[in-house]
Structure formats: C-alpha cells, structure tokens
Enzyme design. Structure first.
Site, PDB file in Angstrom:
ATOM      1  N   TYR B 100     -92.291  22.730 -27.164  1.00  0.00           N
ATOM      2  CA  TYR B 100     -92.384  21.279 -27.127  1.00  0.00           C
ATOM      3  C   TYR B 100     -93.505  20.856 -26.193  1.00  0.00           C
ATOM      4  CZ  TYR B 100     -87.834  20.801 -29.410  1.00  0.00           C
ATOM      5  OH  TYR B 100     -86.791  20.839 -30.307  1.00  0.00           O
ATOM      6  N   TYR B 139     -87.411  28.780 -31.211  1.00  0.00           N
ATOM      7  CA  TYR B 139     -87.689  29.048 -29.793  1.00  0.00           C
ATOM      8  C   TYR B 139     -86.433  29.533 -29.084  1.00  0.00           C
ATOM      9  CZ  TYR B 139     -85.792  24.303 -29.251  1.00  0.00           C
ATOM     10  OH  TYR B 139     -84.987  23.185 -29.301  1.00  0.00           O
ATOM     11  N   ARG B 149     -82.987  28.950 -30.996  1.00  0.00           N
ATOM     12  CA  ARG B 149     -82.682  27.806 -31.857  1.00  0.00           C
ATOM     13  C   ARG B 149     -83.331  28.003 -33.219  1.00  0.00           C
ATOM     14  NH1 ARG B 149     -81.190  22.918 -31.185  1.00  0.00           N
ATOM     15  NH2 ARG B 149     -80.027  23.543 -33.015  1.00  0.00           N
ATOM     16  N   HIS B 152     -85.980  23.402 -36.415  1.00  0.00           N
ATOM     17  CA  HIS B 152     -85.366  22.084 -36.652  1.00  0.00           C
ATOM     18  C   HIS B 152     -86.292  20.952 -36.251  1.00  0.00           C
ATOM     19  CE1 HIS B 152     -84.411  23.004 -32.423  1.00  0.00           C
ATOM     20  NE2 HIS B 152     -84.471  21.710 -32.239  1.00  0.00           N
TER      21      HIS B 152
END
Lengths: 198, 231
Positions: B100, B139, B149, B152
């Site tokens: 991110y 990630y 994860r 998404h």
C-alpha cells in the site's frame, strides 16, 4: 460476483420472509484505509466546503477511541452524520464528516450543533450525532450516538430510553468549554460504550 | 420506512477468534436494538460536485501504474433488486507488488510512485459503476505464521440511508489464499462469502486494454413491516 436475474424470483428467496437478494457481507476497513482519508472532511465548516455559509452554534466534538486494554486505537475511522441546527436532514447543511484517529486514539470534528430531530408522532429526539466506527479488527462498523449533556430532551429521547440508565453516560458528551464536547469511546471492557443495532 | 436487518449468517461477527485484531476491539456487551429514526434512514447526499471522482486509478496525465490493468464494473442494488443510483463508491488497494502507498505498510515490496491506490465513483441511474485500475498483489500480514491476505480491493459505499453504509472487500476468482484467510472466512455463510468474489467477465473486458471483472454489491433493503418491539 454477478447476480443472475432469476435469483430475484420468489423461488430464489428461500422462504417467504427472505428478500430476493442478500446484503453483501461487511469486511474490515483494515489498517490502510487512510488512502481514503481526507483530513479536511473532519471540518464540516471548512471555508471551501458545503456548509461555509450556514449559520449555527459552532462546536467541536472530540474524544478518544480505546480498546479492551484501554490502549488507544490509532487507526480507526470515525464517521458522523447529523441534522442541521433546525434538526433537519433535508436542508442545505451537509452533516457528514470523517476523521482518522491519531497515534493517541484521538478524533476531532468541527461542526454545528444539531437541533432536535423529529421522532414518531409529534415527539422529538434530543439533539444527537450518529457515529460509526470502522477499524482494523472491526469486521463491520460499530454504530452509536453522541448526545449533549444537559439537554432537557435527553430525558425522553427514545434511543437513550432504550439504554440501561447505568450505561447512558457512555453516549453523552460533556462540555469542555469553548464549544468543545468530549465523548471517549471504549470499545471493550470497563466503561464500554453502548453500541446500537440499527 | 426502515431498513431490514441482514440475515445474521451473511455478516461477520465482531468477535472472531481467528482474526487477532478483533480480540481487544469487539464489544462484550450485546448491541442495543433501536427502532430506526430519520437519523438512520436519511443519509448524506454525496455528489460529484462535492466529492471529485476518479475513474482510472491506473493512469493519469503523464503517469501510468505498473501492473496488470483491469476494469471492474458492477451494479449496486438493494435486497429487493432495486438499483441504488448516485451511490458513492470509494475503493482503495495495494499496488501490483502487494504494497500500500501508506506510511505504516512496511512490507518489503516495491512502491510504485505512479500508483496511489485510491478512487471514487458514483453509480448511474441504473446503479452501475465502473473503474479501471491494476490488479493488486497479495501481501503478508502478521495475524499468524505465514499469513497472507488474498488479493482484494477495499470498497466503501454510501446508500440512501445511513443504515445502508457498507465497507467490504472484493476478492478475485481462483485465489488459493481465500480458503486460508481469516477475514474472508469470518463470514459464516459460504454463499455470502462467495458473493465477495468477483467474476471474470469478457463483456467487461476491454479489447487490447484490460481484463474485466464483474462485482455487484447489495445494500440493505427496506422493511415493509414495522419492528415488533421498537425501543
């Protein structure tokens, strides 16, 4: 997912009381939701915003969000939705704000004090602000309300009346002077805030 | 008018032992059910004049993000199948490498200076939305040993009533991480989980440009009958 149109037939409802479609599952906002954080949204009175020309009593809503250990939640999203100073939702006032908690779990909104909102019949709800909390570790939002200490209508407000008297205080902000009202929100444990199923 | 409560098995609980961050953040007291009032059935009128739109997260003037370009389209409906027009949809996501653009994301994967990872769109009169982005990467996170994860995209939606407010995640079909993910699997009903998975859609796919995915979202519907024991 694509929703096939036949799912909307009565047979697809799985029972008479079931709606044709089911609401999408909520998921956590996670720790990186700040990509949609715009700090100016916490100032509902910002000079370039929709409420700049609206008159009313300017107030600050502030507090902290803490967890079951009493530790600050430094990554929560606090959203508010409120009526205008006349208690209306259909006027020009845009009563929405969003604030990210800081490292100490603090949030702070600048807004106008809402008026009493019409309830069933001729009754009124006490002035209040709807509050939603989103965060890492919250798989769906927690919804609550902020009321103002000392409002006569608090005594007969339908939502406050639904809360056991010993827990009502968790929904009532206290004045701190200079138009500031404080409401600390504990997610769990001692002094746990009342959360609402709406 | 009020909004119907969702079927309980279609929504995750607050207390989810497999998802560590819920341990100290879930209320231990039961929620107090209230009758909805204007405060819950009204909602802010979000509109593009107040909230600027971004239909393309992958490309702008003089820049283009790294990664596999995708277009995502779908409809926002209520539980009765009625389109929700003018709904504000916010999306945010990791970059193609699974990182991110966020100071607290310390995953050792490259940042892409051309990818912010945030967009905002509004549904049209028929409830349709559409945007272009890049496929995010998976990630790691520290929930448990070797936790990753699944791929998404986060979604935030505002409907016609504040009771319809929804934050969710869209997943990708065939992701081997889905059966292992505590957040996805917190939703008790397997069919409700599967509805969080987008479908590859050749009709959304743009020739020579981007693969297409379809993801429809359902907000709470209106309840025809008043609550039995209103507060």
């Amino acid at each position: 997912m694509s929703l096939a149109s036949d799912d909307r037939s009565a047979e697809g409802r799985g029972g008479l009381n079931r709606p044709p479609l089911q609401a999408t599952a909520s998921q956590t906002a996670g720790p990186y939701w700040h990509l949609i954080d715009f700090p100016e949204w916490a100032d509902l009175l910002r000079s370039n915003g929709p409420n700049a020309a609206i008159a009313g009593e300017r107030i600050t809503l502030l507090g902290t969000v803490t967890d079951g250990d009493g530790a600050p939640c430094p990554d929560a999203m606090v959203e508010i939705w409120q009526a205008d100073p006349e208690g209306r939702y259909d006027g020009d006032f845009h009563g929405f704000g969003r604030c990210a908690t800081d490292q100490a779990g603090r949030f702070r909104f600048l807004t106008l004090k809402p008026g009493a909102v019409r309830a069933e019949g001729n009754a009124f709800q006490a002035p209040h602000v709807v509050v939603s909390l989103f965060a890492r570790g919250l798989l769906k939002q927690l919804v609550t309300r902020l009321y103002f200490a000392g409002e006569p209508l608090n005594e007969q407000d339908p939502v406050l009346s639904a809360v056991p008297p010993d827990r009502r205080g968790t929904l009532i902000a206290r004045p701190e002077g200079d138009g500031a009202w404080r409401l600390d929100m504990r997610l769990q444990g001692e002094g746990e805030m009342v959360f609402l199923e709406i | 008018m009020s909004y119907r409560l969702p079927a309980p098995e279609t929504q995750p609980p607050y207390d989810a032992p497999d998802y560590g961050s819920t341990h100290k953040r879930h209320p231990k007291q039961p929620l107090i059910r209230i009758a909805q009032t204007l405060s819950e059935t009204s909602a802010p009128r979000m509109r593009p004049s107040l909230y600027e739109t971004t239909h393309n997260l992958a490309k702008g003037p003089g820049w283009e993000a790294q990664g596999e370009r995708i277009t995502v389209a779908g409809r926002v409906l209520d539980e009765d199948g009625r389109p929700v027009p003018g709904a504000m949809v916010e999306v945010w996501q990791a970059n193609a490498a699974g990182r991110y653009n966020h100071e607290r994301d310390q995953h050792d994967a490259p940042l892409d200076p051309n990818f912010k990872g945030e967009g905002r769109i509004f549904t049209d009169a028929e409830g349709w939305y559409r945007y272009t982005t890049i496929r995010p990467g998976a990630y790691p996170w520290r929930n448990h040993h070797n936790a990753w994860r699944p791929v998404h995209i986060h979604y935030s939606l505002f409907g016609a009533g504040f009771a319809q407010r929804l934050i969710t995640q869209m997943y990708f079909p065939g992701d081997p991480l889905l059966p292992l993910d505590p957040i996805f699997n917190c939703v008790p009903d397997p069919a409700a989980r599967q509805r969080l998975v987008a479908a590859f859609d050749l009709e959304v796919t743009e020739p020579e440009y981007a693969l297409g995915y379809r993801f429809d979202i359902v907000l709470r519907g209106r309840d025809a009958t008043p609550m039995e024991n209103p507060a």
